[in-house]
Write a protein that holds these residues in place. Sequence first.
Motif, PDB file in Angstrom:
ATOM      1  N   ARG A 111      23.329  -0.298  27.430  1.00  0.00           N
ATOM      2  CA  ARG A 111      23.995  -0.818  26.230  1.00  0.00           C
ATOM      3  C   ARG A 111      23.018  -1.645  25.390  1.00  0.00           C
ATOM      4  O   ARG A 111      23.098  -1.677  24.166  1.00  0.00           O
ATOM      5  CB  ARG A 111      25.185  -1.691  26.609  1.00  0.00           C
TER       6      ARG A 111
ATOM      7  N   SER B  10      29.803  -7.357  27.088  1.00  0.00           N
ATOM      8  CA  SER B  10      29.340  -7.042  28.436  1.00  0.00           C
ATOM      9  C   SER B  10      30.113  -7.822  29.497  1.00  0.00           C
ATOM     10  O   SER B  10      30.371  -7.303  30.586  1.00  0.00           O
ATOM     11  CB  SER B  10      27.841  -7.331  28.565  1.00  0.00           C
TER      12      SER B  10
ATOM     13  N   GLU C 241      31.773   6.225  26.894  1.00  0.00           N
ATOM     14  CA  GLU C 241      30.760   5.878  27.898  1.00  0.00           C
ATOM     15  C   GLU C 241      31.057   6.552  29.227  1.00  0.00           C
ATOM     16  O   GLU C 241      30.147   6.715  30.039  1.00  0.00           O
ATOM     17  CB  GLU C 241      30.705   4.358  28.113  1.00  0.00           C
TER      18      GLU C 241
ATOM     19  N   ASN D 154      21.204   0.042  22.604  1.00  0.00           N
ATOM     20  CA  ASN D 154      21.929   0.137  21.340  1.00  0.00           C
ATOM     21  C   ASN D 154      21.735  -1.111  20.496  1.00  0.00           C
ATOM     22  O   ASN D 154      21.675  -1.038  19.267  1.00  0.00           O
ATOM     23  CB  ASN D 154      23.416   0.372  21.591  1.00  0.00           C
TER      24      ASN D 154
END
Length: 126
Positions: free
Chosen positions: A97, A28, A38, A100
Amino acid sequence: MAQLEGYYFSAALSCTFLVSCLLFSAFSRALREPYMDEIFHLPQAQRYCEGHFSLSQWDPMITTLPGLYLVSVGVVKPAIWIFGWSEHVVCSIGMLRFVNLLFSVGNFYLLYLLFRKVQPRNKEYF
């Protein structure tokens, strides 16, 4: 022995979650913009997060079913009410994210259950 197995599983799950969180954090920080697919999935997930579920809002470049988007909305949307976060924060790249990461921990548990089903314990060895 069964109690030890529970401790081992808890330790393995905790370690998996910790490593996943560290990797999530590193990725990230390094990837602030959408990468790979994405580019297609993030805008679609954000449309779902904003409540736009109609087929006219669907990106034709996406060939997967909308299940992950719906689950993502079901996971991150309650954060608006629980934590008082803005919709911009809840529907951000990082939060989507993070869903996930939660799925990876759930998959670890499902693999554990599958392993126990395939390899039942033999009592005579314990």
